[in-house]
Design an enzyme around this catalytic site. Structure first.
Site, PDB file in Angstrom:
ATOM      1  N   GLU A  45       0.828  -1.201   0.000  1.00  0.00           N
ATOM      2  CA  GLU A  45       0.000   0.000   0.000  1.00  0.00           C
ATOM      3  C   GLU A  45       0.868   1.259   0.000  1.00  0.00           C
ATOM      4  OE1 GLU A  45      -4.129  -1.572   1.900  1.00  0.00           O
ATOM      5  OE2 GLU A  45      -2.695  -0.795   3.335  1.00  0.00           O
TER       6      GLU A  45
ATOM      7  N   SER B 125      11.882   6.875   8.050  1.00  0.00           N
ATOM      8  CA  SER B 125      11.436   6.610   9.414  1.00  0.00           C
ATOM      9  C   SER B 125      11.910   5.227   9.832  1.00  0.00           C
ATOM     10  CB  SER B 125       9.899   6.679   9.469  1.00  0.00           C
ATOM     11  OG  SER B 125       9.441   6.412  10.780  1.00  0.00           O
TER      12      SER B 125
ATOM     13  N   SER C 297      10.901   6.212  15.396  1.00  0.00           N
ATOM     14  CA  SER C 297       9.687   5.729  16.055  1.00  0.00           C
ATOM     15  C   SER C 297      10.052   5.319  17.478  1.00  0.00           C
ATOM     16  CB  SER C 297       9.117   4.536  15.283  1.00  0.00           C
ATOM     17  OG  SER C 297       8.633   4.972  14.033  1.00  0.00           O
ATOM     18  N   LEU C 298       9.857   6.235  18.419  1.00  0.00           N
ATOM     19  CA  LEU C 298      10.316   5.991  19.795  1.00  0.00           C
ATOM     20  C   LEU C 298       9.209   5.351  20.649  1.00  0.00           C
ATOM     21  CD1 LEU C 298      12.726   6.345  21.716  1.00  0.00           C
ATOM     22  CD2 LEU C 298      11.819   8.596  22.316  1.00  0.00           C
TER      23      LEU C 298
ATOM     24  N   GLY D 271       6.799  -1.803   6.432  1.00  0.00           N
ATOM     25  CA  GLY D 271       8.183  -2.273   6.482  1.00  0.00           C
ATOM     26  C   GLY D 271       9.129  -1.377   7.246  1.00  0.00           C
ATOM     27  N   GLU D 272      10.326  -1.903   7.501  1.00  0.00           N
ATOM     28  CA  GLU D 272      11.389  -1.151   8.170  1.00  0.00           C
ATOM     29  C   GLU D 272      12.454  -0.844   7.117  1.00  0.00           C
ATOM     30  OE1 GLU D 272      12.320   0.460  10.997  1.00  0.00           O
ATOM     31  OE2 GLU D 272      14.148   0.753   9.835  1.00  0.00           O
TER      32      GLU D 272
ATOM     33  N   CYS E 294      -1.495   6.101   9.833  1.00  0.00           N
ATOM     34  CA  CYS E 294      -0.286   5.455  10.345  1.00  0.00           C
ATOM     35  C   CYS E 294      -0.626   4.124  10.989  1.00  0.00           C
ATOM     36  CB  CYS E 294       0.371   6.298  11.433  1.00  0.00           C
ATOM     37  SG  CYS E 294       0.832   7.932  10.924  1.00  0.00           S
TER      38      CYS E 294
ATOM     39  N   ASN F 236      -4.110   4.836  15.922  1.00  0.00           N
ATOM     40  CA  ASN F 236      -5.154   4.487  14.956  1.00  0.00           C
ATOM     41  C   ASN F 236      -5.528   3.026  15.141  1.00  0.00           C
ATOM     42  OD1 ASN F 236      -5.277   7.011  13.468  1.00  0.00           O
ATOM     43  ND2 ASN F 236      -3.208   6.506  12.810  1.00  0.00           N
TER      44      ASN F 236
ATOM     45  N   CYS G 293       6.218  -6.725   7.570  1.00  0.00           N
ATOM     46  CA  CYS G 293       7.280  -6.175   8.421  1.00  0.00           C
ATOM     47  C   CYS G 293       7.654  -7.228   9.449  1.00  0.00           C
ATOM     48  CB  CYS G 293       6.806  -4.906   9.125  1.00  0.00           C
ATOM     49  SG  CYS G 293       8.131  -4.043  10.016  1.00  0.00           S
TER      50      CYS G 293
ATOM     51  N   CYS H 242       0.912  -2.036  15.788  1.00  0.00           N
ATOM     52  CA  CYS H 242       0.920  -1.758  14.348  1.00  0.00           C
ATOM     53  C   CYS H 242       0.278  -2.897  13.574  1.00  0.00           C
ATOM     54  CB  CYS H 242       2.348  -1.539  13.864  1.00  0.00           C
ATOM     55  SG  CYS H 242       2.453  -1.189  12.091  1.00  0.00           S
TER      56      CYS H 242
ATOM     57  N   CYS I  77       5.931  -4.756  16.077  1.00  0.00           N
ATOM     58  CA  CYS I  77       5.510  -3.763  17.075  1.00  0.00           C
ATOM     59  C   CYS I  77       4.051  -4.051  17.447  1.00  0.00           C
ATOM     60  CB  CYS I  77       5.644  -2.353  16.509  1.00  0.00           C
ATOM     61  SG  CYS I  77       7.351  -1.934  16.089  1.00  0.00           S
TER      62      CYS I  77
ATOM     63  N   CYS J 251       3.417   8.524   1.153  1.00  0.00           N
ATOM     64  CA  CYS J 251       3.913   7.601   2.178  1.00  0.00           C
ATOM     65  C   CYS J 251       4.172   6.256   1.495  1.00  0.00           C
ATOM     66  CB  CYS J 251       2.869   7.482   3.282  1.00  0.00           C
ATOM     67  SG  CYS J 251       3.358   6.350   4.586  1.00  0.00           S
TER      68      CYS J 251
END
Ligand code: SAH
Length: 373
Positions: A95, A200, A223-224, A168-169, A344, A301, A115, A122, A119, A108
């Site tokens: 996407e 990011s 992304s903390l 993804g990272e 997000c 979200n 991924c 997510c 997390c 984006c």
């Protein structure tokens, strides 16, 4: 698949394209001509590249191609956000989201199919990890989006900013991501300023240092999501490998690099009752004291079966006020496109499961609420 013997020029950097042409007895400047056709004018048919010799056009048509992932579904949100589902050659889908704002348009972009970071808040994590995207598949998202958005005459920059904040990272898919970003910055391709391209990451420390060494100097977002290791270990499992102090040190090295006076954007998803207390805001303010940064607060979200809730408006405002009083530029990100699951952490694509391929294709061809591409 009959095209698979052709070389796809979509993801090639200027240097790679020059090498490709030189290897075939052509002058390196052909790379610049072809880059402009592909990325500035959006042309993928060699026959239309009129400043190439006829012989070269014919040779390219036989041996090369310019191919981006195919848009198989488009959704438009009430707020003008677009989400595209793009199908890759192997049946996987990713996407890409376009977010129009006053005076700018942000794309984006995804870097992987699924991924691996897992997390807990997510939805991409739920898909698991399938594979890395190629450079062609990453830059192809920008190519496809630009082609689809059809700028008005004289308005070349519908997409003025790119954020690698999709699925993804990006730092776990290093070379293709760097190649794609260099095309975003390349004058003969998209010509975006390096402040308008943002990578990011959840904090892959060695890759962050490698990124600094490339000299690309794109903007960095971290992304903390937690002010201490105990909590971050739970939310972002990668933290067990690269704890906060190491990640922040790598961020400082990154922004302190060679006159590159930028600030890291610290992203912090606000989860009700988990990381949104006033004490945690103060802990965060103290943690970031030596880091040149600004803070983006992201209201959580939700997605199906997510176990978290969005923080209340009051909690979000209190959290922000504490950071502002401590001297941090802090903005609360407005959820965009959430009515089409484009916000997000809501990107899921279609991660191919071979045993169910037929079923998933059927679902794709008749997606609920889909507009024709
Ligand atoms: N892996 C990279 C790139 C993904 S960026 C990274 O972690 O930075 C996607 C951003 O959206 C990250 O900041 C991520 O933490 C955040 N996010 C993920 N799930 C979310 C959710 N459900 N609600 C709000 N933000 C979310």
């Amino acid at each position: 698949m009959n095209e698979s013997t052709k070389t796809n020029l979509m993801g090639m950097t200027r240097e790679e394209l020059a090498g490709f042409f030189v290897a075939h007895g052509e002058k390196p400047f052909r790379a610049v001509q072809v880059l402009k056709w592909i990325h500035q004018r959006g042309i993928t048919d060699f026959a239309a590249m009129t400043d190439l010799t006829k012989g070269l056009r014919a040779w390219l048509s036989e041996h090369a191609e310019v191919r981006a992932p195919e848009i198989v579904m488009t959704q438009a949100a009430r707020d003008g956000t677009h989400k595209w589902l793009l199908r890759l050659d192997d049946g996987n889908c990713i996407e890409t989201v376009f977010i129009p704002e006053e005076g700018r348009g942000t794309l984006c972009v995804s870097s992987q199919v699924g991924c691996a970071l897992d997390c807990s808040f997510c939805s991409t994590a739920r898909q698991g990890f399938n594979r890395n995207l190629t450079a062609a598949e990453i830059i192809g998202q920008l190519h496809a989006a630009r082609g689809h958005l059809q700028p008005e005459e004289g308005q070349s920059r519908v997409v003025s900013n790119v954020v690698l904040m999709g699925m993804g990272e990006p730092l776990l898919n290093f070379e293709p991501v760097v190649a794609a970003m260099s095309l975003m910055l390349e004058d003969n391709a998209y010509g975006l300023s390096k402040r308008r391209v943002t990578l990011s990451t959840a904090g892959v420390v060695p890759a962050l240092d490698r990124l600094r060494e490339t000299g690309l100097q794109v903007a960095l977002a971290l992304s903390l999501h937690a002010p201490n290791d105990a909590l971050r270990d739970q939310l972002v499992p990668l933290n067990r490998k690269y704890p906060i102090a190491d990640v922040l040190a790598a961020c400082r090295r990154y922004v302190g690099n060679g006159g590159h006076h930028s600030r890291v954007t610290v992203e912090y998803v606000l989860l009700d009752g988990i990381n949104d207390s006033q004490a945690q805001a103060r802990e965060l303010a103290a943690l970031l004291r030596d880091v040149p940064c600004k803070v983006n607060l992201i209201p959580f979200n939700p997605f199906p079966e997510s176990r978290y809730r969005r923080s209340s408006g009051a909690a979000i405002d209190r959290f922000r006020d504490i950071l502002v009083q401590a001297g941090y530029t802090t903005i609360t990100r407005r959820p965009r496109g959430d009515d089409i699951d484009a916000a997000c952490g809501q990107l899921v694509g279609r991660v191919e499961d071979r045993s169910r391929r037929v079923m998933r294709f059927a679902a794709l061809e008749n997606p609920p609420g889909a507009a024709p591409p």
